[in-house]
Design an enzyme around this catalytic site. Structure first.
Site, PDB file in Angstrom:
ATOM      1  N   ASN A  16      -1.281   1.657  -5.390  1.00 15.76           N
ATOM      2  CA  ASN A  16      -2.314   0.855  -4.729  1.00 15.76           C
ATOM      3  C   ASN A  16      -1.949  -0.624  -4.893  1.00 15.76           C
ATOM      4  O   ASN A  16      -1.834  -1.121  -6.018  1.00 15.76           O
ATOM      5  CB  ASN A  16      -3.667   1.180  -5.375  1.00 15.76           C
ATOM      6  CG  ASN A  16      -4.808   0.430  -4.719  1.00 15.76           C
ATOM      7  OD1 ASN A  16      -4.687  -0.762  -4.451  1.00 15.76           O
ATOM      8  ND2 ASN A  16      -5.906   1.101  -4.470  1.00 15.76           N
ATOM      9  N   HIS A  19      -4.219  -5.282  -5.576  1.00 18.36           N
ATOM     10  CA  HIS A  19      -4.333  -6.414  -6.495  1.00 18.36           C
ATOM     11  C   HIS A  19      -3.141  -7.379  -6.452  1.00 18.36           C
ATOM     12  O   HIS A  19      -3.189  -8.442  -7.055  1.00 18.36           O
ATOM     13  CB  HIS A  19      -4.675  -5.920  -7.896  1.00 18.36           C
ATOM     14  CG  HIS A  19      -6.036  -5.278  -7.881  1.00 18.36           C
ATOM     15  ND1 HIS A  19      -7.166  -5.975  -7.473  1.00 18.36           N
ATOM     16  CD2 HIS A  19      -6.446  -4.010  -8.124  1.00 18.36           C
ATOM     17  CE1 HIS A  19      -8.206  -5.151  -7.503  1.00 18.36           C
ATOM     18  NE2 HIS A  19      -7.800  -3.960  -7.884  1.00 18.36           N
ATOM     19  N   ARG A  27      -5.098 -18.174  -4.351  1.00 22.59           N
ATOM     20  CA  ARG A  27      -4.631 -19.491  -3.903  1.00 22.59           C
ATOM     21  C   ARG A  27      -4.724 -19.676  -2.393  1.00 22.59           C
ATOM     22  O   ARG A  27      -4.298 -20.689  -1.862  1.00 22.59           O
ATOM     23  CB  ARG A  27      -3.174 -19.701  -4.348  1.00 22.59           C
ATOM     24  CG  ARG A  27      -3.042 -20.029  -5.817  1.00 22.59           C
ATOM     25  CD  ARG A  27      -3.536 -21.452  -6.052  1.00 22.59           C
ATOM     26  NE  ARG A  27      -3.627 -21.753  -7.466  1.00 22.59           N
ATOM     27  CZ  ARG A  27      -2.656 -22.331  -8.178  1.00 22.59           C
ATOM     28  NH1 ARG A  27      -1.508 -22.639  -7.624  1.00 22.59           N
ATOM     29  NH2 ARG A  27      -2.841 -22.599  -9.438  1.00 22.59           N
ATOM     30  N   HIS A  52      -6.777  -0.766   0.387  1.00 18.10           N
ATOM     31  CA  HIS A  52      -8.208  -0.681   0.715  1.00 18.10           C
ATOM     32  C   HIS A  52      -8.616  -1.941   1.459  1.00 18.10           C
ATOM     33  O   HIS A  52      -8.685  -3.019   0.876  1.00 18.10           O
ATOM     34  CB  HIS A  52      -8.991  -0.543  -0.606  1.00 18.10           C
ATOM     35  CG  HIS A  52     -10.465  -0.323  -0.424  1.00 18.10           C
ATOM     36  ND1 HIS A  52     -11.308  -0.127  -1.486  1.00 18.10           N
ATOM     37  CD2 HIS A  52     -11.253  -0.263   0.680  1.00 18.10           C
ATOM     38  CE1 HIS A  52     -12.551   0.053  -1.053  1.00 18.10           C
ATOM     39  NE2 HIS A  52     -12.540  -0.045   0.262  1.00 18.10           N
ATOM     40  N   ARG A  54     -11.352  -3.793   2.520  1.00 14.43           N
ATOM     41  CA  ARG A  54     -12.796  -3.815   2.260  1.00 14.43           C
ATOM     42  C   ARG A  54     -13.509  -4.609   3.336  1.00 14.43           C
ATOM     43  O   ARG A  54     -12.923  -5.489   3.976  1.00 14.43           O
ATOM     44  CB  ARG A  54     -13.077  -4.423   0.878  1.00 14.43           C
ATOM     45  CG  ARG A  54     -12.588  -3.556  -0.274  1.00 14.43           C
ATOM     46  CD  ARG A  54     -13.046  -4.127  -1.596  1.00 14.43           C
ATOM     47  NE  ARG A  54     -14.450  -3.962  -1.807  1.00 14.43           N
ATOM     48  CZ  ARG A  54     -15.007  -3.092  -2.655  1.00 14.43           C
ATOM     49  NH1 ARG A  54     -14.252  -2.329  -3.409  1.00 14.43           N
ATOM     50  NH2 ARG A  54     -16.311  -3.005  -2.774  1.00 14.43           N
ATOM     51  N   ARG A  58     -11.719  -8.889   0.545  1.00 17.31           N
ATOM     52  CA  ARG A  58     -11.487  -9.654  -0.687  1.00 17.31           C
ATOM     53  C   ARG A  58     -10.039  -9.551  -1.172  1.00 17.31           C
ATOM     54  O   ARG A  58      -9.577 -10.402  -1.904  1.00 17.31           O
ATOM     55  CB  ARG A  58     -12.431  -9.208  -1.795  1.00 17.31           C
ATOM     56  CG  ARG A  58     -12.161  -7.818  -2.322  1.00 17.31           C
ATOM     57  CD  ARG A  58     -13.070  -7.461  -3.458  1.00 17.31           C
ATOM     58  NE  ARG A  58     -14.447  -7.347  -3.028  1.00 17.31           N
ATOM     59  CZ  ARG A  58     -15.395  -6.730  -3.730  1.00 17.31           C
ATOM     60  NH1 ARG A  58     -15.085  -6.187  -4.896  1.00 17.31           N
ATOM     61  NH2 ARG A  58     -16.623  -6.643  -3.295  1.00 17.31           N
ATOM     62  N   HIS A  59      -9.333  -8.492  -0.794  1.00 18.52           N
ATOM     63  CA  HIS A  59      -7.905  -8.442  -1.171  1.00 18.52           C
ATOM     64  C   HIS A  59      -7.040  -8.163   0.069  1.00 18.52           C
ATOM     65  O   HIS A  59      -6.505  -9.102   0.649  1.00 18.52           O
ATOM     66  CB  HIS A  59      -7.629  -7.514  -2.364  1.00 18.52           C
ATOM     67  CG  HIS A  59      -8.444  -6.269  -2.468  1.00 18.52           C
ATOM     68  ND1 HIS A  59      -8.461  -5.307  -1.502  1.00 18.52           N
ATOM     69  CD2 HIS A  59      -9.260  -5.826  -3.468  1.00 18.52           C
ATOM     70  CE1 HIS A  59      -9.238  -4.307  -1.891  1.00 18.52           C
ATOM     71  NE2 HIS A  59      -9.753  -4.596  -3.068  1.00 18.52           N
ATOM     72  N   GLU A  79      -7.630   3.347   2.343  1.00 19.72           N
ATOM     73  CA  GLU A  79      -8.974   3.567   1.780  1.00 19.72           C
ATOM     74  C   GLU A  79      -9.990   2.814   2.629  1.00 19.72           C
ATOM     75  O   GLU A  79      -9.788   1.634   2.946  1.00 19.72           O
ATOM     76  CB  GLU A  79      -9.042   3.048   0.348  1.00 19.72           C
ATOM     77  CG  GLU A  79      -8.306   3.909  -0.635  1.00 19.72           C
ATOM     78  CD  GLU A  79      -8.431   3.363  -2.041  1.00 19.72           C
ATOM     79  OE1 GLU A  79      -9.220   2.429  -2.279  1.00 19.72           O
ATOM     80  OE2 GLU A  79      -7.716   3.862  -2.897  1.00 19.72           O
ATOM     81  N   THR A 110     -14.563   0.136  -6.709  1.00 23.35           N
ATOM     82  CA  THR A 110     -15.317   1.296  -6.244  1.00 23.35           C
ATOM     83  C   THR A 110     -15.911   2.008  -7.453  1.00 23.35           C
ATOM     84  O   THR A 110     -15.217   2.657  -8.207  1.00 23.35           O
ATOM     85  CB  THR A 110     -14.384   2.246  -5.457  1.00 23.35           C
ATOM     86  OG1 THR A 110     -13.632   1.470  -4.529  1.00 23.35           O
ATOM     87  CG2 THR A 110     -15.175   3.295  -4.718  1.00 23.35           C
ATOM     88  N   GLU A 160     -10.200  13.278  -3.465  1.00 19.43           N
ATOM     89  CA  GLU A 160      -9.645  12.495  -4.565  1.00 19.43           C
ATOM     90  C   GLU A 160     -10.728  12.418  -5.633  1.00 19.43           C
ATOM     91  O   GLU A 160     -11.831  11.912  -5.378  1.00 19.43           O
ATOM     92  CB  GLU A 160      -9.234  11.100  -4.088  1.00 19.43           C
ATOM     93  CG  GLU A 160      -8.630  10.285  -5.240  1.00 19.43           C
ATOM     94  CD  GLU A 160      -7.863   9.055  -4.787  1.00 19.43           C
ATOM     95  OE1 GLU A 160      -7.197   9.106  -3.729  1.00 19.43           O
ATOM     96  OE2 GLU A 160      -7.911   8.050  -5.505  1.00 19.43           O
ATOM     97  N   HIS A 203      -8.329   6.071 -10.047  1.00 20.61           N
ATOM     98  CA  HIS A 203      -9.217   5.033 -10.561  1.00 20.61           C
ATOM     99  C   HIS A 203      -9.107   4.888 -12.075  1.00 20.61           C
ATOM    100  O   HIS A 203      -9.462   5.792 -12.814  1.00 20.61           O
ATOM    101  CB  HIS A 203     -10.688   5.236 -10.200  1.00 20.61           C
ATOM    102  CG  HIS A 203     -11.428   3.924 -10.210  1.00 20.61           C
ATOM    103  ND1 HIS A 203     -11.595   3.158  -9.074  1.00 20.61           N
ATOM    104  CD2 HIS A 203     -11.961   3.223 -11.206  1.00 20.61           C
ATOM    105  CE1 HIS A 203     -12.222   2.053  -9.373  1.00 20.61           C
ATOM    106  NE2 HIS A 203     -12.452   2.060 -10.672  1.00 20.61           N
ATOM    107  N   GLY A 204      -8.610   3.719 -12.477  1.00 18.55           N
ATOM    108  CA  GLY A 204      -8.575   3.362 -13.894  1.00 18.55           C
ATOM    109  C   GLY A 204      -7.461   4.014 -14.688  1.00 18.55           C
ATOM    110  O   GLY A 204      -7.418   3.873 -15.912  1.00 18.55           O
TER     111      GLY A 204
HETATM  112  N1  PXP Z   1      -8.283   5.600  -5.583  1.00 17.35           N
HETATM  113  C1  PXP Z   1      -9.390   5.073  -5.011  1.00 17.35           C
HETATM  114  C2  PXP Z   1     -10.131   5.886  -4.009  1.00 17.35           C
HETATM  115  C3  PXP Z   1      -9.805   3.761  -5.329  1.00 17.35           C
HETATM  116  O1  PXP Z   1     -10.910   3.250  -4.740  1.00 17.35           O
HETATM  117  C4  PXP Z   1      -9.047   2.996  -6.243  1.00 17.35           C
HETATM  118  C5  PXP Z   1      -9.451   1.604  -6.554  1.00 17.35           C
HETATM  119  O2  PXP Z   1      -9.302   0.820  -5.434  1.00 17.35           O
HETATM  120  C6  PXP Z   1      -7.893   3.594  -6.791  1.00 17.35           C
HETATM  121  C7  PXP Z   1      -7.551   4.899  -6.470  1.00 17.35           C
HETATM  122  C8  PXP Z   1      -7.004   2.848  -7.739  1.00 17.35           C
HETATM  123  O3  PXP Z   1      -7.703   2.531  -8.894  1.00 17.35           O
HETATM  124  P1  PXP Z   1      -7.061   1.542  -9.942  1.00 17.35           P
HETATM  125  O4  PXP Z   1      -6.773   0.277  -9.220  1.00 17.35           O
HETATM  126  O5  PXP Z   1      -8.105   1.427 -10.989  1.00 17.35           O
HETATM  127  O6  PXP Z   1      -5.797   2.210 -10.439  1.00 17.35           O
END
Ligand code: PXP
Length: 262
Positions: A16, A19, A27, A52, A54, A58-59, A79, A110, A160, A203-204
């Site tokens: 992903n 970020h 910036r 993603h 959004r 934002r990103h 996403e 999310t 997922e 996620h995480g």
């Molecule tokens: N999968 C989904 C559906 C998500 O919304 C996210 C966060 O954007 C991720 C995976 C990735 O999560 P993380 O950035 O915490 O690894």
């Protein structure tokens, strides 16, 4: 060990890149470029790119999606919230996959899974339109039997599983909570796969938590972003991905690989 993302025994790693865009946007310029990260990912063993778009941009931004589709050969997992605006964009570009996520403007990320069971009527049409366009649809849900059965009723080919709570328990050293959440993930994966749904998770996830998740036999794809992009600051993206890949492969082990596809 297989490195072929089309092989069912291979646990795919989706990167992903949101970020990278977060840092760029801090910036307001063009650097660092998330598409450059996606291009690098192609050569370092990543199986797919997740981004993603959004509602508040934002990103990732619209032109990032256009450039990813034009310049990157890895499959793109888009996403999206189930809104008309996002549907129009994804149906225009037709990426390999779309993962429907809940989205609230105020949240940092999310925060919970999509309430599929509570929104069957609202989700039926978006899921059907994406499937009709040949896009692999996944629903981002909490590891909950009700949600899995609702995903099945909508004919979603993939879910997922939201690993956020499991990873949060791990981060806080809550051993019992971690074990409980892992069991929920394992049971949800087993139920979903038994219904013929392909199981992904995300996620995480970090180096500490990836092993237990990768060891769930039914798991086919992990989508990981924040930790890998953060770790890339210290070790570079190639090393961070290689270490994650190694931990995934070690956790799969010969027993799981032998059972997959049997
Ligand atoms: N999968 C989904 C559906 C998500 O919304 C996210 C966060 O954007 C991720 C995976 C990735 O999560 P993380 O950035 O915490 O690894």
């Amino acid at each position: 060990m297989t490195g072929d993302r089309h092989d069912p025994a291979h646990l795919r790693l989706g990167l992903n890149i949101d970020h990278v865009a977060t840092v760029r946007n801090a910036r307001g310029g063009a650097y660092p470029d998330p598409v450059r990260a996606a291009r690098l990912a192609e050569s370092i063993g990543v199986d797919g790119i997740t981004a993603h778009l959004r509602e508040d941009r934002r990103h990732i931004r619209d032109d990032d999606i256009a450039r990813l589709m034009a310049e990157i050969s890895l499959p793109l997992n888009f996403e999206m919230a189930a809104t008309e605006e996002m549907l129009a964009i994804v149906l225009k570009y037709r990426p390999h996959a779309a993962c429907i996520v809940p989205e609230k403007r105020a949240e940092l990320t999310t925060e919970g899974g999509l309430d599929v069971a509570g929104q069957m009527d609202a989700l039926r049409d978006p899921v059907a339109r994406l499937l009709d366009a040949g896009i692999r649809v996944s629903l981002f849900i909490d590891p909950d039997a009700r949600q899995i059965e609702a995903a099945k009723a909508l004919a979603a080919p993939v879910v997922e599983l939201h690993t956020g709570t499991f990873c949060e328990k791990a981060t806080h050293g809550d051993v019992q909570g971690r074990a409980r959440e892992l069991l929920r993930l394992r049971e949800a994966a087993s139920l979903g796969a038994g219904l013929g749904i392909e199981i992904h998770a995300g996620h995480g996830i970090d180096y500490d938590t990836v092993g237990e998740i990768a060891a769930i036999p039914e798991m086919r794809e992990l989508n990981i972003g924040h930790f890998l992009i953060g770790e890339a600051i210290f070790t570079g993206l190639e090393d961070a991905v290689a270490r994650m890949r190694q931990l995934m492969d070690e956790a799969r082990g010969p027993a799981i690989l032998a059972g997959v596809g049997a």
